[in-house]
Design an enzyme around this catalytic site. Structure first.
Site, PDB file in Angstrom:
ATOM      1  NE  ARG A   1       3.665  -6.421   1.586  1.00  0.00           N
ATOM      2  CZ  ARG A   1       4.045  -6.605   2.854  1.00  0.00           C
ATOM      3  NH1 ARG A   1       4.112  -7.811   3.362  1.00  0.00           N
ATOM      4  NH2 ARG A   1       4.366  -5.554   3.596  1.00  0.00           N
TER       5      ARG A   1
ATOM      6  CB  ALA B   1      11.865  -2.381   2.563  1.00  0.00           C
TER       7      ALA B   1
ATOM      8  NE  ARG C   1       6.792  -2.963  -5.081  1.00  0.00           N
ATOM      9  CZ  ARG C   1       6.184  -3.025  -3.911  1.00  0.00           C
ATOM     10  NH1 ARG C   1       6.412  -4.043  -3.094  1.00  0.00           N
ATOM     11  NH2 ARG C   1       5.353  -2.059  -3.520  1.00  0.00           N
TER      12      ARG C   1
ATOM     13  CD  GLN D   1      -0.045  -3.718   0.974  1.00  0.00           C
ATOM     14  OE1 GLN D   1      -1.135  -3.142   1.046  1.00  0.00           O
ATOM     15  NE2 GLN D   1       0.876  -3.373   0.097  1.00  0.00           N
TER      16      GLN D   1
ATOM     17  CG  ASP E   1       8.652   0.650   1.631  1.00  0.00           C
ATOM     18  OD1 ASP E   1       7.730   1.016   2.383  1.00  0.00           O
ATOM     19  OD2 ASP E   1       8.733  -0.482   1.114  1.00  0.00           O
TER      20      ASP E   1
ATOM     21  CE  LYS F   1       2.345  -0.034   0.594  1.00  0.00           C
ATOM     22  NZ  LYS F   1       2.794  -0.114  -0.813  1.00  0.00           N
TER      23      LYS F   1
END
Ligand SMILES: CSC[C@H]1O[C@H](OP(=O)(O)O)[C@H](O)[C@@H]1O
Length: 356
Positions: free
Chosen positions: A53, A55, A97, A203, A244, A255
């Site tokens: 995970r 970007a 995604r 995270q 991202d 996020k």
């Protein structure tokens, strides 16, 4: 070999298939386990489930994933058929995604090679492997450059706050938001870090706290709801986060929870920095209004400890779970890229920076 390396790749050899070897981030911080992908569906699933995970890491993994496509490598192999198989793989990986633009940036580079290849199928396969390795290597340099460019912004700080994980686990190494912290640490100046836990997938608590602690950088986990009080108590000198997707005007998708952090930082007159490589910018988008926001399963909120543990929301009560939010450029003190720093970002500054 470092067992905590985010992404490793083993090219096909001696009859063994190529392997995309991932640190399984869903298992951290409890256990260091690796997941080996040998086909497209496994790679797609690993990205979708956040085994890998962040970007840049998503882009790197997807690029390697393309090379796992099963193609006929015999001397009589049909190049057109192989090209079509690679294009199908690229199209499928692009559905894993929607928000991190690095995924599409990396897949576009692989697609260009497929489109322009004129040699044998083996030549094309080798070109794709070389390109994926190049994307991985370029990211290492980008992280170090972001670290060097961002370090002066944090050099006068004692304590910084970050959200989610934009570190080594989200990239090839060092990360984006964490890169200046690693750069300063290497130079003998170690900051104290508050890691926002970052609900619902944690995270920050699980990944940022883990990697900074491993690196010997003092880190304290705080819940997302504590951020404002810590700022009000004067315990935060700066906030730095990853991204991202960044629109042409400097609006930042990151996020979920980043936007309120930016508002709090502005209210408390604390600098709010966003660190990202230029391949996270989407110059085709005039503003953040057009950034696709991934909507994830309600179970990630209802079962914070996994579906084997008791649910934490009442049956029949709706739950929303957008994975990202958009922070307007006006709340961003500066963007930090591998090329330099964009203070008070706007469309003219961003596009000029990307062209430089
Ligand atoms: C260096 S990009 C990291 C970026 O990606 C994270 O999202 P996710 O964990 O869902 O992949 C988060 O937005 C980070 O800031």
């Amino acid at each position: 070999m470092n067992d905590a390396e985010t992404i490793r790749y083993h090219a096909a050899r001696d009859g063994r298939p190529a392997e995309l070897d991932l640190l399984d981030q869903t298992k951290l911080p409890g256990t260091l386990t690796r997941l080996v992908c040998t086909d497209i569906d496994q790679t797609h699933d690993a990205i979708r489930r956040l085994v890998v995970r962040g970007a840049p890491a998503i882009g790197i993994a997807a690029a390697y994933g393309v090379t796992l496509t099963p193609v006929d490598l015999s001397p009589s192999a049909d190049l057109t058929e192989a090209k079509n198989r690679y294009r199908q793989s690229i199209d499928h990986l692009a559905t894993s995604r929607p928000t991190a633009v690095n995924l599409f940036w990396a897949l576009d580079r692989m697609r260009a090679l497929v489109d322009q290849s004129v040699g044998s199928v083996t030549d094309l396969r080798d070109q794709l492997v070389t390109e994926a390795i190049r994307i991985h290597d370029e990211d290492r340099q980008m992280c170090r450059s972001i670290g060097a460019n961002g370090a002066p912004l944090l050099a006068r700080c004692r304590r910084v706050m970050t959200h989610c994980n934009a570190g080594s686990l989200a990239t090839s190494m060092w990360g984006t938001a964490l890169a200046p912290m690693y750069h300063l640490h290497e130079a003998g100046q170690t900051l104290e870090v508050f890691a926002d836990e970052t609900r619902p997938l944690l995270q920050g608590a699980r990944l940022t706290a883990w990697e900074l602690h491993q690196a010997g950088i003092p880190v304290t986990v705080c819940t997302d709801s504590m951020s404002g009080s810590l700022m009000r108590e004067g315990k935060v000198d700066a906030v730095i986060v990853g991204a991202d997707r960044i629109a042409a005007n400097g609006d930042v998708a990151n996020k979920i929870g980043t936007y309120p952090l930016a508002v709090l930082a502005r209210y408390h007159k604390i600098p709010f920095y966003v660190a990202a490589p230029t391949n996270t910018f989407d110059a085709e988008l005039d503003s953040g209004d057009g950034i696709p926001i991934e909507q994830r399963s309600a179970d990630e909120v209802s079962y914070p400890c996994g579906t084997n543990a008791p649910r934490q929301t009442p049956e029949g009560v709706p739950v929303v779970n957008p994975a990202f939010d958009v922070t307007p450029a006006e709340l961003v003190t500066a963007l930090v890229t591998e090329k330099g720093v964009i203070s008070a970002p706007n469309t003219e500054k961003v596009l000029s920076h990307l062209r430089a």
